[in-house]
Design a protein around this motif. Structure first.
Motif, PDB file in Angstrom:
ATOM      1  N   LYS A  89       0.798  -1.222   0.000  1.00 38.28           N
ATOM      2  CA  LYS A  89       0.000   0.000   0.000  1.00 38.28           C
ATOM      3  C   LYS A  89       0.832   1.273   0.000  1.00 38.28           C
ATOM      4  CE  LYS A  89      -4.023  -2.002   2.319  1.00 38.28           C
ATOM      5  NZ  LYS A  89      -4.954  -1.883   3.482  1.00 38.28           N
ATOM      6  N   ASN A  90       2.029   1.251   0.581  1.00 35.35           N
ATOM      7  CA  ASN A  90       2.776   2.494   0.708  1.00 35.35           C
ATOM      8  C   ASN A  90       4.268   2.214   0.766  1.00 35.35           C
ATOM      9  OD1 ASN A  90       3.234   5.274   1.047  1.00 35.35           O
ATOM     10  ND2 ASN A  90       1.426   5.465   2.344  1.00 35.35           N
ATOM     11  N   PHE A  91       5.020   3.326   0.768  1.00 32.88           N
ATOM     12  CA  PHE A  91       6.478   3.288   0.800  1.00 32.88           C
ATOM     13  C   PHE A  91       6.932   4.366   1.776  1.00 32.88           C
ATOM     14  CE2 PHE A  91      10.770   4.132  -0.499  1.00 32.88           C
ATOM     15  CZ  PHE A  91      11.246   2.911  -0.936  1.00 32.88           C
ATOM     16  N   TRP A  92       7.668   3.943   2.833  1.00 37.81           N
ATOM     17  CA  TRP A  92       8.116   4.872   3.856  1.00 37.81           C
ATOM     18  C   TRP A  92       9.636   5.028   3.784  1.00 37.81           C
ATOM     19  CZ3 TRP A  92       4.431   1.181   4.531  1.00 37.81           C
ATOM     20  CH2 TRP A  92       3.155   1.603   4.944  1.00 37.81           C
ATOM     21  N   ILE A  93      10.106   6.253   3.894  1.00 37.12           N
ATOM     22  CA  ILE A  93      11.534   6.561   3.863  1.00 37.12           C
ATOM     23  C   ILE A  93      11.963   6.965   5.268  1.00 37.12           C
ATOM     24  CG2 ILE A  93      13.326   8.019   2.864  1.00 37.12           C
ATOM     25  CD1 ILE A  93      11.539   8.367   0.438  1.00 37.12           C
ATOM     26  N   ASN A  94      13.035   6.359   5.728  1.00 36.17           N
ATOM     27  CA  ASN A  94      13.568   6.665   7.050  1.00 36.17           C
ATOM     28  C   ASN A  94      14.390   7.949   6.979  1.00 36.17           C
ATOM     29  OD1 ASN A  94      14.435   6.584   9.684  1.00 36.17           O
ATOM     30  ND2 ASN A  94      15.923   4.941   9.347  1.00 36.17           N
ATOM     31  N   ARG A  95      14.005   8.936   7.772  1.00 32.76           N
ATOM     32  CA  ARG A  95      14.712  10.215   7.800  1.00 32.76           C
ATOM     33  C   ARG A  95      15.782  10.252   8.885  1.00 32.76           C
ATOM     34  NH1 ARG A  95      10.303  14.964   7.691  1.00 32.76           N
ATOM     35  NH2 ARG A  95      12.255  16.128   7.386  1.00 32.76           N
ATOM     36  N   SER A  96      15.868   9.207   9.672  1.00 34.60           N
ATOM     37  CA  SER A  96      16.887   9.112  10.725  1.00 34.60           C
ATOM     38  C   SER A  96      17.811   7.950  10.384  1.00 34.60           C
ATOM     39  CB  SER A  96      16.236   8.911  12.099  1.00 34.60           C
ATOM     40  OG  SER A  96      15.320   9.946  12.386  1.00 34.60           O
ATOM     41  N   MET A  97      18.662   8.164   9.422  1.00 40.13           N
ATOM     42  CA  MET A  97      19.525   7.096   8.924  1.00 40.13           C
ATOM     43  C   MET A  97      20.582   6.659   9.931  1.00 40.13           C
ATOM     44  SD  MET A  97      18.573   6.166   5.906  1.00 40.13           S
ATOM     45  CE  MET A  97      20.082   5.356   5.404  1.00 40.13           C
ATOM     46  N   ASP A  98      20.939   7.560  10.845  1.00 39.31           N
ATOM     47  CA  ASP A  98      21.991   7.236  11.793  1.00 39.31           C
ATOM     48  C   ASP A  98      21.481   6.486  13.020  1.00 39.31           C
ATOM     49  OD1 ASP A  98      20.502   9.422  12.531  1.00 39.31           O
ATOM     50  OD2 ASP A  98      22.164  10.475  13.516  1.00 39.31           O
ATOM     51  N   VAL A  99      20.180   6.256  13.119  1.00 34.63           N
ATOM     52  CA  VAL A  99      19.601   5.553  14.271  1.00 34.63           C
ATOM     53  C   VAL A  99      19.672   4.054  14.010  1.00 34.63           C
ATOM     54  CG1 VAL A  99      17.535   5.238  15.683  1.00 34.63           C
ATOM     55  CG2 VAL A  99      18.093   7.493  14.742  1.00 34.63           C
ATOM     56  N   PRO A 100      20.211   3.261  14.935  1.00 38.36           N
ATOM     57  CA  PRO A 100      20.263   1.801  14.735  1.00 38.36           C
ATOM     58  C   PRO A 100      18.871   1.200  14.610  1.00 38.36           C
ATOM     59  CG  PRO A 100      21.745   2.481  16.494  1.00 38.36           C
ATOM     60  CD  PRO A 100      20.908   3.676  16.161  1.00 38.36           C
ATOM     61  N   VAL A 101      18.826  -0.007  14.064  1.00 42.65           N
ATOM     62  CA  VAL A 101      17.543  -0.664  13.826  1.00 42.65           C
ATOM     63  C   VAL A 101      16.819  -0.927  15.141  1.00 42.65           C
ATOM     64  CG1 VAL A 101      16.436  -2.692  12.821  1.00 42.65           C
ATOM     65  CG2 VAL A 101      18.444  -1.702  11.730  1.00 42.65           C
ATOM     66  N   GLY A 102      17.542  -1.314  16.174  1.00 48.90           N
ATOM     67  CA  GLY A 102      16.900  -1.637  17.438  1.00 48.90           C
ATOM     68  C   GLY A 102      16.266  -0.458  18.140  1.00 48.90           C
ATOM     69  N   GLU A 103      16.595   0.779  17.735  1.00 49.84           N
ATOM     70  CA  GLU A 103      16.040   1.976  18.377  1.00 49.84           C
ATOM     71  C   GLU A 103      14.963   2.640  17.543  1.00 49.84           C
ATOM     72  OE1 GLU A 103      19.237   4.584  19.310  1.00 49.84           O
ATOM     73  OE2 GLU A 103      20.365   3.086  20.468  1.00 49.84           O
ATOM     74  N   LEU A 104      14.648   2.132  16.368  1.00 48.41           N
ATOM     75  CA  LEU A 104      13.604   2.719  15.531  1.00 48.41           C
ATOM     76  C   LEU A 104      12.225   2.329  16.037  1.00 48.41           C
ATOM     77  CD1 LEU A 104      15.071   2.160  11.950  1.00 48.41           C
ATOM     78  CD2 LEU A 104      14.939   4.319  13.197  1.00 48.41           C
TER      79      LEU A 104
END
Length: 345
Positions: free
Chosen positions: A63-78
């Protein structure tokens, strides 16, 4: 000599720069209690804390496509639960917008039940946004619909075989009915980190007529252990064979013909049998042989199929279970039969 030790992982020059895709499951549906990641290359499942991924560039679904604007944040903290509301994510399609149809009745004018001027302008703005959302709707995919035949899906892989390597072990997986002997899984345990010295080979089977479930082979110990399921004569439960000189067979209690539950054979030496729940109260039998002696017309012999010859019986022992309803002096505890010695001949 070279000391056996695990291989040290070398420093990866491209760590953090590779592009990779994996599957994310949000909690709620499919009985998923927490957010999970599935690695497509291995099928392993990770949670937020123990995942091996570094960063996330984008997330998409049907349904959609999301872009992460916080590239420097690790995966476990998203926080993947706020992709439609947080400023840390930017969606591409407008399908995530929630439009208010004005049907709640709270903002309507109570006197004439008609929307005021501000509400009319808001409704006009929502209509314009709806039109734009239809223009930016997700286009249909260009490839045809994926179709996999049932037989190929049951294989799990194009050839129906998969191999995985672990520390001092290797796992081979096979699809059901793909192997002639019914093999579905084989685990090989090694003594060294290089996986050269085999300690045990454990094979799992399915859909066999003889009910064989597991076979364990120890090459350096010359020992094989087989485990069987219940329900098929001769009702074997476990068969252990050591160096083709000794075999121990355990039976299921459902073997009601003779009550035999354990049989130990030392080929050419002796055979021991244990019983239970017999009418004649026999619980133990032992027959000893002399494979080196040449039999004569007076000797009692037994045809040994393992040695492919007749062996002389030297002694037979039979023990009985005590009956609490009969005096002990009137019961036989043990019977001993011996072959005649050369002096008696």
């Amino acid at each position: 000599c070279i000391r056996d030790r695990p291989d040290l992982q070398q420093q990866d020059a491209f760590e953090g720069s590779r592009v990779h895709a994996w599957v994310m499951l949000l909690p709620g549906k499919r009985a998923v209690q927490e957010l999970l990641f599935i690695e497509p290359s291995t099928g392993r499942i990770y949670n937020m804390e123990g995942n091996p991924y570094t960063y996330v560039d984008a997330v998409f679904n049907n349904k959609n496509f999301w872009i992460n604007r916080s590239m420097d944040v690790p995966v476990g903290e998203l926080n993947f639960g706020e992709m439609n509301t947080s400023t840390n994510w930017e969606y591409v399609m407008l399908d995530s917008l929630n439009f208010d149809n004005g049907q709640n009745g709270e903002d309507l004018d109570k006197e004439n039940d008609e929307p005021n001027q501000e509400e009319q302008q808001a409704n006009m703005y929502d209509d314009e946004v709806r039109d734009v959302a239809q223009i930016l709707d997700m286009p249909p995919p260009w490839p045809p619909k994926l179709y996999i035949e049932k037989d190929n899906a049951l294989k799990g892989s194009p050839l129906g075989e998969n191999t995985y390597y672990f520390l001092k072990s290797k796992v081979d997986l096979y699809a059901d009915y793909s192997q002639v002997d019914g093999l579905v899984q084989r685990i090989t345990f090694y003594q060294d980190y290089k996986r050269n010295l085999v300690e045990e080979i454990r094979s799992y089977f399915k859909h066999r007529q003889d009910k064989l479930l597991v076979r364990r082979r120890f090459p350096f110990r010359f020992m094989t252990i087989e485990e069987y399921g219940p329900g098929r004569p001769p009702y074997w439960k476990e068969v252990m064979e050591i160096d083709r000189r000794k075999r121990i067979v355990k039976f299921y209690p459902t073997r009601n013909q003779d009550g035999l539950i354990l049989r130990e054979e030392e080929f050419g030496i002796k055979t021991v049998e244990h019983y239970e729940n017999r009418d004649d109260r026999v619980i133990y039998r032992c027959v000893k042989f002399d494979a080196k002696k040449e039999p004569n017309h007076r000797d009692l012999t037994y045809e040994d199929h393992h040695l492919n010859k007749d062996v002389v019986i030297t002694e037979m022992i039979q023990k009985f279970e005590k009956n609490s309803l009969i005096p002990a002096n009137d019961q036989v505890a043990c019977l001993l039969y011996t072959s005649p010695s050369p002096r008696d001949s």
